[in-house]
Write an enzyme that holds these catalytic residues in place. Structure first.
Site, PDB file in Angstrom:
ATOM      1  N   HIS A 156      32.027  32.328  56.434  1.00  0.00           N
ATOM      2  CA  HIS A 156      32.345  31.513  55.250  1.00  0.00           C
ATOM      3  C   HIS A 156      32.027  32.263  53.949  1.00  0.00           C
ATOM      4  O   HIS A 156      31.793  31.644  52.913  1.00  0.00           O
ATOM      5  CB  HIS A 156      31.581  30.178  55.269  1.00  0.00           C
ATOM      6  CG  HIS A 156      31.734  29.406  56.531  1.00  0.00           C
ATOM      7  ND1 HIS A 156      32.822  28.591  56.783  1.00  0.00           N
ATOM      8  CD2 HIS A 156      30.950  29.348  57.638  1.00  0.00           C
ATOM      9  CE1 HIS A 156      32.694  28.041  57.982  1.00  0.00           C
ATOM     10  NE2 HIS A 156      31.577  28.495  58.522  1.00  0.00           N
ATOM     11  N   SER A 277      41.627  51.757  33.536  1.00  0.00           N
ATOM     12  CA  SER A 277      42.195  50.768  32.636  1.00  0.00           C
ATOM     13  C   SER A 277      42.702  51.451  31.371  1.00  0.00           C
ATOM     14  O   SER A 277      42.126  52.437  30.910  1.00  0.00           O
ATOM     15  CB  SER A 277      41.129  49.729  32.274  1.00  0.00           C
ATOM     16  OG  SER A 277      41.520  48.958  31.157  1.00  0.00           O
ATOM     17  N   LYS A 283      36.268  51.187  33.544  1.00  0.00           N
ATOM     18  CA  LYS A 283      36.833  50.599  34.760  1.00  0.00           C
ATOM     19  C   LYS A 283      37.224  51.654  35.797  1.00  0.00           C
ATOM     20  O   LYS A 283      37.726  52.723  35.468  1.00  0.00           O
ATOM     21  CB  LYS A 283      38.076  49.771  34.414  1.00  0.00           C
ATOM     22  CG  LYS A 283      37.819  48.537  33.571  1.00  0.00           C
ATOM     23  CD  LYS A 283      37.073  47.464  34.334  1.00  0.00           C
ATOM     24  CE  LYS A 283      37.830  46.922  35.508  1.00  0.00           C
ATOM     25  NZ  LYS A 283      39.076  46.249  35.120  1.00  0.00           N
TER      26      LYS A 283
END
Length: 469
Positions: A156, A277, A283
């Site tokens: 989960h 980016s 990034k």
């Protein structure tokens, strides 16, 4: 030259109709297979005395010249000639004269195109098994390098129990092994020859279909001529198998995307498989993994698209079936691109063992082992489960983890706790306690790697055997 089938018609085909019905813009991908099938067909026609040997030799030489033109990129494909079969036949007739028209004796474009697609997918399936084999090798190398690396295991998407990172990777080795086995099994249904079925009913010429099958390396021929020209099960099966491969790749991609994030920081993907980016210089985006995850949808779409095309089609061939190719070609290209990138992306992946260990030490994934500890002391599991639930709640309320508790704190919940509890809770102990076949204990994972390497070796042998066809 007029259309090769134009004798029945008194008017030219409308230009818009030509453009709408032509398939040459995509089925030119089958050029090599079309010539391969034609060479076997003309050899059979000569053997059976249907076409004079001298004519067959001229046709063979002409086909090889057309093939060379195609390979050199000198062949001009025409929409007015509709498809790859008519384009090649027309080029052949231009090359050697009217005798080239004898090539189509005893066959139809219906059984011809089916043969081309069987030949095309047969080769691709072997290639994909080989690519999955390389991906398995990359995963096995990472697994062997991380036999002592512990990571939180999840259910989960919540931390459940600590496991070996090698054990996690080996789950994907198993998935891709099933994919390999499905492809290998599908090969039996791909490697069946439709040629000789004619348009739908066979042919009046005394052909030898089994000779053609032998020439082309097919294991057997279709038993029923109607089925031979209308069957696209083998393409649907390939698209289904490809969908499952992409699904497995996508699941691993999802984990790579998460693991490489700052929040997890479990792995770092090599710069060669990431992009940056345009405005945020810090990034490092896992674009390859994200694209593979995204392209999975188009492969699913190709499967559903062909299933929908074939739904309720009557026997035998229908023009609808021209729609079987673009999705197949697109899936081949998409899967090929993903598998070519995936093995090196896995091989160059850096594993942050310290961060993984820190994550394991800062959760309650060892709680199940306390329950087992109490069960071994005679407490029923359900009662032990409740005791540990209360213990975990106490930890959460006091901002502690289980290994932070004193023995007196443990004894608040059960007098059966003793000093051994601290050994039981160590991540290595938790992992190695699961020493059952298929479990995460290092001994079991090492054995699983050995079994997988044996299977991978057999896959390599299969690929080498089938590449010769």
């Amino acid at each position: 030259m007029s259309k090769l089938w134009g004798g029945r018609f008194t008017k030219k085909t409308d230009q818009l109709v030509e453009e709408y019905t032509a398939s040459i813009l995509f089925d030119k991908e089958l050029a090599e297979e079309d010539i391969q099938g034609s060479l076997a067909h003309i050899a059979m026609l000569a053997k059976c005395g249907i076409v004079p040997v001298a004519d067959a030799e001229r046709i063979k030489e002409g086909l090889l010249k057309v093939q060379e033109r195609i390979q050199r990129g000198e062949m001009e494909f025409s929409v007015s000639d509709e498809d790859i079969h008519m384009n090649i036949e027309k080029a052949l007739i231009e090359e050697i004269g009217p005798v080239g028209g004898k090539l189509h004796t005893g066959r139809s474009r219906n059984d011809q195109v089916a043969t081309d697609m069987h030949l095309y997918l047969r080769r691709r399936v072997v290639e994909f098994v080989g690519m999955l084999h390389k991906l398995q090798l990359a995963l096995l190398e990472q697994a062997k390098a991380n036999l002592d690396t512990i990571i939180p295991g999840y259910t989960h998407l919540q931390r459940a129990q600590p496991i070996l990172f090698a054990h996690h990777l080996m789950a994907y080795v198993s998935m891709f092994q099933r994919d390999i086995e499905r492809l290998q099994d599908s090969y039996k249904r791909i490697n069946v020859l439709p040629l000789g079925a004619g348009a739908l009913a066979g042919t009046t010429f005394p052909i030898d279909r089994h000779f053609v099958a032998e020439q082309l390396g097919f294991d057997r021929v279709y038993e029923n001529s109607l089925d031979a020209v209308s069957d696209r099960d083998f393409i649907i099966e390939f698209l289904s198998n490809a969908s499952m491969i992409m699904m497995h790749l996508s699941r691993l991609c999802e984990e790579m995307v998460m693991w490489s994030s700052t929040e997890f920081a479990f792995i770092e993907l090599d710069d060669a498989f990431c992009t940056g980016s345009s405005i945020m210089p810090q990034k490092k985006n896992p674009d390859v993994a994200e694209l593979v995850r995204g392209k999975t949808g188009r492969v699913y779409g190709n499967l559903v698209g062909l299933l929908t095309v074939l739904k309720a089609l009557p026997l035998a061939y229908n023009k609808d079936m021209q729609e079987d190719k673009e999705g197949m070609f697109d899936t081949v290209k998409t899967l090929q691109g993903a598998l070519q990138l995936f093995a090196p992306m896995v091989s160059t992946m850096k594993v942050n063992r310290d961060r993984m260990r820190q994550a394991v030490n800062q959760d309650f994934s060892n709680a199940t082992d306390i329950a087992d500890y109490l069960v071994n002391k005679g407490i029923p599991f359900r009662q032990a489960h409740e005791i540990i639930g209360k213990t975990v709640l106490y930890c959460i309320q006091n901002k502690k983890y289980l290994l932070d508790l004193t023995l007196d704190e443990f004894k608040q919940f059960s007098e059966l706790f003793d000093d051994n509890i601290y050994q039981v809770l160590q991540p290595e102990q938790v992992v190695n306690a699961r020493n059952v076949y298929g479990g995460t204990a290092s001994e079991q994972v090492a054995q699983a790697i050995g079994r997988a390497e044996e299977a991978v070796g057999k896959t390599e042998e299969w690929v080498q055997t089938h590449l010769d066809k």
